[in-house]
Design a protein around this motif. Structure first.
Motif, PDB file in Angstrom:
ATOM      1  N   TRP A  25       0.836  -1.209   0.000  1.00 34.13           N
ATOM      2  CA  TRP A  25       0.000   0.000   0.000  1.00 34.13           C
ATOM      3  C   TRP A  25       0.866   1.253   0.000  1.00 34.13           C
ATOM      4  O   TRP A  25       0.615   2.190  -0.758  1.00 34.13           O
ATOM      5  CB  TRP A  25      -0.911  -0.004   1.223  1.00 34.13           C
ATOM      6  N   PHE A  26       1.906   1.275   0.834  1.00 37.81           N
ATOM      7  CA  PHE A  26       2.807   2.426   0.871  1.00 37.81           C
ATOM      8  C   PHE A  26       3.452   2.646  -0.494  1.00 37.81           C
ATOM      9  O   PHE A  26       3.548   3.782  -0.974  1.00 37.81           O
ATOM     10  CB  PHE A  26       3.895   2.204   1.928  1.00 37.81           C
ATOM     11  N   GLU A  27       3.898   1.566  -1.123  1.00 36.98           N
ATOM     12  CA  GLU A  27       4.533   1.683  -2.431  1.00 36.98           C
ATOM     13  C   GLU A  27       3.552   2.185  -3.484  1.00 36.98           C
ATOM     14  O   GLU A  27       3.905   2.995  -4.349  1.00 36.98           O
ATOM     15  CB  GLU A  27       5.105   0.316  -2.841  1.00 36.98           C
ATOM     16  N   GLU A  28       2.318   1.703  -3.402  1.00 38.68           N
ATOM     17  CA  GLU A  28       1.300   2.116  -4.371  1.00 38.68           C
ATOM     18  C   GLU A  28       0.981   3.603  -4.231  1.00 38.68           C
ATOM     19  O   GLU A  28       0.861   4.317  -5.231  1.00 38.68           O
ATOM     20  CB  GLU A  28       0.031   1.292  -4.157  1.00 38.68           C
ATOM     21  N   VAL A  29       0.851   4.071  -2.993  1.00 38.96           N
ATOM     22  CA  VAL A  29       0.562   5.488  -2.759  1.00 38.96           C
ATOM     23  C   VAL A  29       1.718   6.357  -3.250  1.00 38.96           C
ATOM     24  O   VAL A  29       1.514   7.369  -3.925  1.00 38.96           O
ATOM     25  CB  VAL A  29       0.295   5.758  -1.259  1.00 38.96           C
ATOM     26  N   LEU A  30       2.939   5.949  -2.923  1.00 36.88           N
ATOM     27  CA  LEU A  30       4.103   6.723  -3.343  1.00 36.88           C
ATOM     28  C   LEU A  30       4.215   6.756  -4.861  1.00 36.88           C
ATOM     29  O   LEU A  30       4.539   7.801  -5.449  1.00 36.88           O
ATOM     30  CB  LEU A  30       5.375   6.133  -2.736  1.00 36.88           C
ATOM     31  N   GLU A  35       3.860   9.628 -10.022  1.00 33.20           N
ATOM     32  CA  GLU A  35       3.342   9.686 -11.382  1.00 33.20           C
ATOM     33  C   GLU A  35       2.621  11.002 -11.671  1.00 33.20           C
ATOM     34  O   GLU A  35       2.617  11.485 -12.803  1.00 33.20           O
ATOM     35  CB  GLU A  35       2.382   8.515 -11.627  1.00 33.20           C
ATOM     36  N   ASN A  36       2.023  11.580 -10.639  1.00 31.85           N
ATOM     37  CA  ASN A  36       1.268  12.813 -10.810  1.00 31.85           C
ATOM     38  C   ASN A  36       2.032  14.049 -10.360  1.00 31.85           C
ATOM     39  O   ASN A  36       1.466  15.150 -10.303  1.00 31.85           O
ATOM     40  CB  ASN A  36      -0.053  12.716 -10.051  1.00 31.85           C
ATOM     41  N   GLY A  37       3.306  13.862 -10.026  1.00 32.73           N
ATOM     42  CA  GLY A  37       4.143  14.989  -9.633  1.00 32.73           C
ATOM     43  C   GLY A  37       3.821  15.558  -8.267  1.00 32.73           C
ATOM     44  O   GLY A  37       4.047  16.746  -8.004  1.00 32.73           O
ATOM     45  N   TYR A  38       3.276  14.709  -7.377  1.00 32.56           N
ATOM     46  CA  TYR A  38       2.875  15.167  -6.044  1.00 32.56           C
ATOM     47  C   TYR A  38       3.833  14.727  -4.935  1.00 32.56           C
ATOM     48  O   TYR A  38       3.656  15.113  -3.781  1.00 32.56           O
ATOM     49  CB  TYR A  38       1.490  14.626  -5.697  1.00 32.56           C
ATOM     50  N   ASP A  39       4.814  13.890  -5.244  1.00 37.03           N
ATOM     51  CA  ASP A  39       5.649  13.303  -4.195  1.00 37.03           C
ATOM     52  C   ASP A  39       6.424  14.350  -3.407  1.00 37.03           C
ATOM     53  O   ASP A  39       6.759  14.137  -2.235  1.00 37.03           O
ATOM     54  CB  ASP A  39       6.614  12.266  -4.773  1.00 37.03           C
TER      55      ASP A  39
END
Length: 252
Positions: A25-30, A35-39
């Protein structure tokens, strides 16, 4: 060396949650954020929020008190309903800022005197059960949380971690957040007992301070030897004192 501890109840769905599932789940959220430039938002604690609901008892169990040696039973006077509580949605960011809370009352129509006791910038809602609903969460987002972000001049977009309840993840709430730059991230289901983003650092301290504040309030308002009963209208201003004294950058 082994210690004796009290076992906590755990449903089968919660017990089935595996470590690899949580890590995935953590990997998926990150990955989604990247991918959307939000990290990069994760590097700014002011823009990372967590919202969660908790219940405050109007008659919390008392703290330890001095008593005569040999006394077996020590009592404190409370309301007739010792389990009466109010649901509060508390939202804060990683830097220690607290957004105005939302108090949910079990009323069809909230009495004017009670409504007036709630701080002006707080949210106030009602439901048949006294619990959060999808409509109340939407109202919180639109009328409390988003306006507060604007007033605080917090840079958008922001990330808001929430529980994945149906009262939170709805089409209306999701669309509003997408339009306003609020990235909703639902925690991994049935794993809040493991993740506990607010339970340990925030809610535990709040509940302890709430007990002490209610005790102080009772002592302060004793009339002719009669201990007063905490009413719902006394709840908001007392909770504000507890929040102001408890929520700091140190414990968020």
């Amino acid at each position: 060396m082994n210690n004796t501890r009290v076992a906590q109840n755990l449903t089968s769905s919660r017990a089935a949650v595996k470590k690899q599932n949580r890590l995935a789940w953590f990997e998926e959220v990150l990955e989604y954020l990247k991918e959307n430039g939000y990290d990069h938002i994760l590097q700014d604690p002011v823009r990372v929020f967590k919202g969660d609901e908790t219940a405050f008892f109007l008659n919390p169990k008392g703290k330890r008190v001095l008593a005569a040696k040999g006394d077996k039973n020590i009592y404190q006077q409370i309301n007739n309903d010792e389990k009466e509580c109010l649901t509060v949605l508390i939202t804060g960011n990683a830097s220690g800022q607290l957004a105005p809370p939302l108090i949910v009352f079990k009323y069809e129509r909230i009495p004017q005197g009670l409504a007036c006791s709630v701080p002006g910038d707080w949210g106030i809602g009602k439901s048949e059960s006294g619990w959060m609903t999808s409509a109340l969460f939407y109202e919180f987002l639109t009328n409390v949380f988003y306006p507060w972000l604007v007033v605080q001049n917090i840079t958008f977009p922001v990330i808001l971690f929430i529980e994945g309840y149906t009262s939170h993840v709805t089409l209306h709430s999701s669309k509003f957040c997408e339009e306003k730059g609020i990235i909703l991230v639902a925690l991994y289901p049935n794993a809040t007992h493991l993740l506990q983003p607010m339970d340990v650092a925030v809610f535990r301290a709040l509940k302890e301070n709430w007990k002490g504040k209610v005790h102080q309030w009772r002592i302060k308002n004793i009339i002719k030897g009669n201990i007063p009963i905490l009413k719902k209208r006394d709840f908001p201003p007392l909770l504000k004192e507890v929040l102001d004294e408890t929520i700091t950058p140190k414990n968020t």
